[in-house]
Design a protein around this motif. Structure first.
Motif, PDB file in Angstrom:
ATOM      1  N   ASP A   1      -4.720   3.058   1.022  1.00  0.00           N
ATOM      2  CA  ASP A   1      -4.658   2.418   2.330  1.00  0.00           C
ATOM      3  C   ASP A   1      -5.244   1.011   2.326  1.00  0.00           C
ATOM      4  O   ASP A   1      -5.341   0.388   3.380  1.00  0.00           O
TER       5      ASP A   1
ATOM      6  N   THR B   1       0.852  -1.191   0.000  1.00  0.00           N
ATOM      7  CA  THR B   1       0.000   0.000   0.000  1.00  0.00           C
ATOM      8  C   THR B   1       0.885   1.238   0.000  1.00  0.00           C
ATOM      9  O   THR B   1       2.111   1.130   0.061  1.00  0.00           O
TER      10      THR B   1
ATOM     11  N   GLN C   1       0.270   4.014   2.413  1.00  0.00           N
ATOM     12  CA  GLN C   1      -0.623   4.406   3.493  1.00  0.00           C
ATOM     13  C   GLN C   1      -0.491   5.885   3.852  1.00  0.00           C
ATOM     14  O   GLN C   1       0.589   6.338   4.208  1.00  0.00           O
TER      15      GLN C   1
ATOM     16  N   VAL D   1      -0.209  -4.826   4.258  1.00  0.00           N
ATOM     17  CA  VAL D   1      -0.447  -3.533   4.906  1.00  0.00           C
ATOM     18  C   VAL D   1       0.402  -3.495   6.165  1.00  0.00           C
ATOM     19  O   VAL D   1       0.771  -4.526   6.723  1.00  0.00           O
TER      20      VAL D   1
ATOM     21  N   CYS E   1      -1.985   1.514  14.293  1.00  0.00           N
ATOM     22  CA  CYS E   1      -3.127   1.399  13.370  1.00  0.00           C
ATOM     23  C   CYS E   1      -3.478  -0.075  13.213  1.00  0.00           C
ATOM     24  O   CYS E   1      -2.669  -0.953  13.484  1.00  0.00           O
TER      25      CYS E   1
ATOM     26  N   GLY F   1      -9.007   6.376   8.904  1.00  0.00           N
ATOM     27  CA  GLY F   1      -9.611   5.329   8.088  1.00  0.00           C
ATOM     28  C   GLY F   1     -10.756   4.634   8.793  1.00  0.00           C
ATOM     29  O   GLY F   1     -11.773   4.308   8.192  1.00  0.00           O
TER      30      GLY F   1
ATOM     31  N   HIS G   1      -5.498  -0.879   5.863  1.00  0.00           N
ATOM     32  CA  HIS G   1      -4.835  -0.212   6.988  1.00  0.00           C
ATOM     33  C   HIS G   1      -5.857   0.748   7.579  1.00  0.00           C
ATOM     34  O   HIS G   1      -6.300   1.669   6.902  1.00  0.00           O
TER      35      HIS G   1
ATOM     36  N   HIS H   1      -3.461   7.322   5.582  1.00  0.00           N
ATOM     37  CA  HIS H   1      -4.581   7.503   6.516  1.00  0.00           C
ATOM     38  C   HIS H   1      -5.817   8.060   5.815  1.00  0.00           C
ATOM     39  O   HIS H   1      -6.372   9.069   6.213  1.00  0.00           O
TER      40      HIS H   1
END
Length: 185
Positions: A114, A84, A86, A127, A132, A154, A149, A88
């Protein structure tokens, strides 16, 4: 070594590289849902021992060796992992075999993702989680998987529901057929 953590989770340890697995996922087409621990890697100092982050300051050689060790135990070719990017958010992208190695071997041609979903075999999704939450999804009927994630943004934005919707749209999945595993964080 196989140690039962609770009724749903098992700690596997092969060649000193432990990971947490969820047998409920292994019942479906032999799919594996595994979560690394901080144990069993070659990284040293503040990265000890199983650092899987290329952008954390550890040597690339150590990170690659950590992936080789973990993926060997999971039965995955590390160069096939789909990473990913990531940030958020709640963006969930469909991954294919063309994405294998992106984020590790090749540059990603996507950003701000994400979560991934796929129904292609041998496309392992990855991920990162710490504070998280990693969430894995599996639809046995459509042979589709998802990995998201879920940071606080998220989670508040309902990324898991977004992934289920993407699986419904992309693969004809039905929410009541999807098994979810909420990983350690």
């Amino acid at each position: 070594m196989r140690q039962i953590l609770n009724q749903n989770a098992v700690l596997e340890c092969i060649e000193q590289t432990p990971y947490i697995s969820f047998p409920a996922f292994e019942l479906f087409d032999g799919r594996i849902c595994g979560f690394s621990t901080r144990l069993g890697g070659v990284s040293r100092g503040c990265f000890a021992s199983m650092n899987l982050g290329f952008a954390r300051g550890d040597s690339e050689e150590n990170v690659m060796e950590n992936y080789r060790s973990l993926c060997k135990n999971l039965g995955i070719v590390p160069e096939r992992l789909v990473f990913t990017d990531q940030v958020h958010n709640t963006v969930v992208r469909r991954a294919s075999a063309a994405d294998c190695g992106k984020g590790m071997i090749y540059q990603r041609d996507y950003s701000g993702v994400d979560g991934h979903i796929t129904n292609e075999p041998n496309v392992p999704l990855l991920v990162f989680g710490a504070d998280c939450v990693p969430i894995f999804l599996y639809d046995q009927a459509e042979h589709a998987i998802g990995a998201v994630h879920a940071g606080w943004k998220g989670t508040a934005g309902k990324i898991a529901a977004a992934a289920v919707r993407r699986m419904e749209e992309s693969f004809g999945s039905r929410a009541d057929h999807i098994v979810a595993v909420i990983g350690p964080s």
